[in-house]
Write a protein that holds these residues in place. Structure first.
Motif, PDB file in Angstrom:
ATOM      1  N   ARG A 139      12.734  47.828  24.007  1.00  0.00           N
ATOM      2  CA  ARG A 139      13.843  46.876  23.916  1.00  0.00           C
ATOM      3  C   ARG A 139      14.127  46.194  25.253  1.00  0.00           C
ATOM      4  O   ARG A 139      14.850  45.204  25.296  1.00  0.00           O
ATOM      5  CB  ARG A 139      15.102  47.577  23.402  1.00  0.00           C
ATOM      6  N   PRO A 168      10.323  40.374  23.841  1.00  0.00           N
ATOM      7  CA  PRO A 168       9.896  40.648  22.463  1.00  0.00           C
ATOM      8  C   PRO A 168       8.557  40.014  22.116  1.00  0.00           C
ATOM      9  O   PRO A 168       7.805  40.563  21.304  1.00  0.00           O
ATOM     10  CB  PRO A 168      11.035  40.073  21.615  1.00  0.00           C
ATOM     11  N   THR A 221       5.878  42.537  23.470  1.00  0.00           N
ATOM     12  CA  THR A 221       5.787  43.781  22.708  1.00  0.00           C
ATOM     13  C   THR A 221       5.346  43.524  21.269  1.00  0.00           C
ATOM     14  O   THR A 221       4.587  44.307  20.697  1.00  0.00           O
ATOM     15  CB  THR A 221       7.134  44.518  22.720  1.00  0.00           C
ATOM     16  N   GLY A 222       5.803  42.405  20.676  1.00  0.00           N
ATOM     17  CA  GLY A 222       5.374  42.085  19.319  1.00  0.00           C
ATOM     18  C   GLY A 222       3.876  41.866  19.238  1.00  0.00           C
ATOM     19  O   GLY A 222       3.208  42.333  18.304  1.00  0.00           O
ATOM     20  N   HIS A 281       8.169  47.916  15.487  1.00  0.00           N
ATOM     21  CA  HIS A 281       8.608  47.091  16.612  1.00  0.00           C
ATOM     22  C   HIS A 281      10.089  46.756  16.474  1.00  0.00           C
ATOM     23  O   HIS A 281      10.867  46.880  17.430  1.00  0.00           O
ATOM     24  CB  HIS A 281       7.763  45.812  16.667  1.00  0.00           C
ATOM     25  N   GLU A 282      10.499  46.354  15.268  1.00  0.00           N
ATOM     26  CA  GLU A 282      11.908  46.042  15.048  1.00  0.00           C
ATOM     27  C   GLU A 282      12.777  47.280  15.148  1.00  0.00           C
ATOM     28  O   GLU A 282      13.904  47.222  15.655  1.00  0.00           O
ATOM     29  CB  GLU A 282      12.074  45.372  13.682  1.00  0.00           C
ATOM     30  N   ARG A 284      13.466  47.987  18.731  1.00  0.00           N
ATOM     31  CA  ARG A 284      14.277  46.949  19.363  1.00  0.00           C
ATOM     32  C   ARG A 284      15.685  46.851  18.762  1.00  0.00           C
ATOM     33  O   ARG A 284      16.568  46.234  19.351  1.00  0.00           O
ATOM     34  CB  ARG A 284      13.595  45.583  19.238  1.00  0.00           C
ATOM     35  N   MET A 340      19.287  44.557  19.619  1.00  0.00           N
ATOM     36  CA  MET A 340      19.353  43.274  18.927  1.00  0.00           C
ATOM     37  C   MET A 340      20.790  42.931  18.560  1.00  0.00           C
ATOM     38  O   MET A 340      21.673  43.800  18.541  1.00  0.00           O
ATOM     39  CB  MET A 340      18.461  43.305  17.679  1.00  0.00           C
TER      40      MET A 340
END
Length: 293
Positions: free
Chosen positions: A14, A18, A21-22, A75-76, A79, A83
């Protein structure tokens, strides 16, 4: 090592851009597809059930995209604490459908049992539910090691979820009944039987077992049983709450579970690469695995 990996994910990912990392997670998914380890092979076999007319090249591409979808979920997940939660709720709110069925259930005063498959991003959908209806209760598999399980519980409780362990026995079931009698919402994953005591259903034309708990809870309390479909969109999350499945007695639980399986199949067929089922599911596959062993 497992706990250190998850801890690093939540602490480091995080804090990085992004986009970087994505891309890394997508590359990892592509590597997993090329490597074709046990999980990827099982996912490919499951997708072959969902899309039976796909040839080998199409199955390879479906598997690669499904692994990318699964990587996007992780990934989400890592993070999510950093967010904008209000923005996530707004994005889900733009694309969700069937909220009127949830409203009608809560207006009756007996609570709602939302049952969903391992698709899309259930944490983002849960975050929307917290904002819409307040805290909800869910049952989670007790992961090993215990330290990783505690991290997941702490993470989801920080989002406003009430967590009940799947191994909690009759006490957990009574708590779920109590929440429905308080006109609360339960969100239960229902496309895989973890206990061996599930109800046999036909799923994509083949026998498997799915948990009967959601339908039993609805039958015991008068709560509405609402299947939910979830998938990824290009820049957000699709969620569909389906109409209520009527189940008024224990004798109707098998039929209600089959109806849930049919609805799952429709949503999964429409979004096959967002179904993250990397475990053996169908009875014939269990038999084949035992024979191979």
């Amino acid at each position: 090592m497992s706990e250190l990996g998850y801890a690093a994910g939540w602490r480091l990912i995080r804090r990085l851009p992004p986009g970087v990392t994505g891309a890394a997670f997508a590359l990892g998914a592509d590597f997993a597809a090329r490597r074709a380890g046990p999980g990827a092979r099982r996912l490919r076999g499951n997708l072959a059930r969902v899309v039976p007319r796909a040839d080998e090249a199409e199955l390879d591409e479906l598997t690669r995209r499904a692994l990318r979808s699964y990587a996007r979920y992780w990934h989400e997940l890592f993070r999510l604490p950093a967010m904008d939660h209000a923005a996530i709720r707004a994005k889900v709110d733009q694309q969700i459908s069937g909220v009127e069925y949830l409203d009608a259930a809560l207006a009756e005063g007996n609570g709602a049992v939302l049952v969903l498959p391992h698709s899309g991003n259930w944490d983002a959908a849960g975050l929307w539910m917290v904002g819409y209806a307040g805290s909800f209760t869910t049952v989670v598999e007790r992961l090993k090691p215990e330290s990783v399980y505690r991290r997941f519980v702490a993470f989801r409780e920080s989002l406003g979820f009430e967590i009940v362990p799947a191994s909690g026995g009759t006490g957990s079931f009574r708590l779920l009944l109590d929440r429905l009698r308080e006109n609360k919402v339960l969100c239960l994953v229902g496309d895989r039987d973890l206990t061996g005591t599930g109800i046999e259903v036909s799923f994509f034309g083949q026998p498997t077992k799915m948990p009967g708990g959601p339908a039993r809870l609805a039958a015991s309390t008068g709560a509405a049983l609402l299947p939910v479909g979830m998938w990824f969109t290009e820049d957000g999350w699709g969620v569909r709450i389906h109409p209520r499945i009527r189940v008024t007695s224990r004798s109707e639980v098998p039929a209600a579970t089959q109806a849930t399986a049919d609805i799952f199949a429709g949503d999964i067929a429409a979004h096959p690469t967002d179904w993250h089922m990397m475990q053996t599911l169908w009875a014939t596959d269990f038999v084949a695995a035992q024979e191979a062993a």
